[in-house]
Design an enzyme around this catalytic site. Structure first.
Site, PDB file in Angstrom:
ATOM      1  CB  THR A 165      -0.894   0.045   1.258  1.00 60.97           C
ATOM      2  OG1 THR A 165      -0.070   0.251   2.416  1.00 60.97           O
ATOM      3  CG2 THR A 165      -1.680  -1.255   1.413  1.00 60.97           C
ATOM      4  NE  ARG A 166      -0.549   7.236  -1.794  1.00 63.17           N
ATOM      5  CZ  ARG A 166      -1.567   7.745  -1.078  1.00 63.17           C
ATOM      6  NH1 ARG A 166      -2.698   7.077  -0.952  1.00 63.17           N
ATOM      7  NH2 ARG A 166      -1.462   8.918  -0.517  1.00 63.17           N
ATOM      8  CE  LYS A 167      -3.382   1.909   5.274  1.00 63.86           C
ATOM      9  NZ  LYS A 167      -4.240   0.904   5.969  1.00 63.86           N
ATOM     10  CB  THR A 168       5.701   3.856   2.503  1.00 56.21           C
ATOM     11  OG1 THR A 168       5.277   5.061   1.846  1.00 56.21           O
ATOM     12  CG2 THR A 168       5.269   2.661   1.666  1.00 56.21           C
ATOM     13  CB  THR A 226       5.102  -0.670   4.970  1.00 52.12           C
ATOM     14  OG1 THR A 226       3.712  -0.342   4.754  1.00 52.12           O
ATOM     15  CG2 THR A 226       5.749  -0.998   3.626  1.00 52.12           C
TER      16      THR A 226
END
Length: 339
Positions: free
Chosen positions: A142-145, A278
């Site tokens: 995902t974009r949960k970085t 992440t």
């Protein structure tokens, strides 16, 4: 765990690696390095040790880029994507260069490697679960970085064998609940997005029910995300949507963990995305240890002798070894150190 088929470092632009390495080094040493005075600039070797058995190695390009900026060389013992272990400690690489430069790069380089290897290890484990269930869809991130660290973490996903999903907001249109509420309806949101993204970008819509999924597909969405569905509800909704819209991709997301992943695998689900790839992912424990032996440039035969006059040691360095003065010596203890 298997080594990736391709050399994934070729996906990383050299100028980007250089920029990131310089930013990380500047963050860690913005001005003076007082400790550098203690060690100096003589050539040393440091051994990179992995202390987390059965881990997947990832992040070599970033580790190497940091030390390249410091005029150090890295010699790797394992390929990217290799499984490290099963021993408690595995020597992974050797770093050579000026002592103070190795210590300047130590922490930024280890941070990259520990984080990337942890993510790759988890991704590989998730892929193994999917393969064992004979599921042929995509496990995705995902974009949960971590802010400023996305490239490292997305690269680690590739090494671990999962899909990176979209790299950023520009990579693909994803209409989430807030977009829908602000637009007024799913249909209106899809229509507005399509007017600017054209044919070259896919549109995905986050849906909380099968009915919303049907509206999204009818409006022209390419991907329907069934968000926060329980496994049995997901299977039923995905089956109905696939029957109605065979070409639409179905993604499951929300609350999926490594333990619960098998419950979400379905022939009607094409993608399962997990934020835990992440967020909360364990890191791999690496350390960098400078050899305590004399460096190659200093190799000599060293003689120590003890004199009875003042009970002090005199170190004579020569090749071959010899004694300068043997008068009044009560005892001589000589050890030849070949480093």
């Amino acid at each position: 765990m298997t080594t990736p088929q391709y050399d994934l470092s070729n996906t990383l632009p050299p100028h980007t690696l250089t920029r990131l390495a310089r930013e990380w080094l500047a963050e860690d040493t913005p001005n003076f390095d007082p400790a550098g005075l203690c060690v100096g600039s003589h050539e040393v070797e440091a051994r990179l040790l992995c202390k987390t058995p059965c881990s997947m190695l990832a992040g070599r390009p970033f580790f190497t880029a940091v030390f390249t900026e410091l005029s150090c060389a890295v010699e790797w013992a394992h390929k990217e994507g290799a499984q490290l272990g099963p021993n408690a400690v595995t020597q992974t690489a050797v770093v050579r260069g000026p002592a103070r430069c190795i210590l300047l790069g130590e922490r930024p380089a280890l941070n990259c490697l520990a984080r990337a290897s942890g993510i790759a290890t988890r991704c590989s484990q998730l892929q193994s679960i999917a393969r064992e269930a004979d599921w042929h869809g995509h496990v995705a991130g995902t974009r949960k970085t971590t802010p400023g660290f996305r490239l490292v973490e997305k690269y680690a996903m590739l090494v671990g064998g999962v899909s990176i999903h979209r790299q950023d907001l520009s990579g693909m249109v994803m209409l989430k609940d807030n977009h829908i509420w602000a637009s007024g309806s799913i249909t209106q949101a899809v229509r507005d997005a399509r007017s600017v993204c054209g044919f070259s970008s896919k549109i995905e819509v986050e849906c909380g029910s099968r009915e919303e999924g049907s509206e999204a597909a009818t409006a022209g969405a390419d991907i329907v995300m069934l968000d926060n569905f329980k496994p049995q509800e997901l299977h039923a909704a995905a089956k109905l949507l696939k029957e109605e819209f065979p070409s639409v991709l179905i993604e499951a997301s929300g609350g999926v963990t490594p333990d619960s992943l098998p419950q979400y695998l379905s022939p009607h689900v094409d993608i399962i995305s997990l934020g835990c790839i992440t967020q909360g992912c364990p890191v791999v424990d690496f350390s960098l240890k400078i050899d305590q032996e004399l460096p190659a440039a200093r190799k000599r035969n060293t003689m120590r002798k003890w004199t009875g006059y003042d009970d002090t040691f005199v170190c004579i360095i020569s090749n071959p070894p010899y004694i300068l003065n043997t008068n009044n010596i009560n005892a001589t203890i000589s050890t030849i150190l070949m480093s």
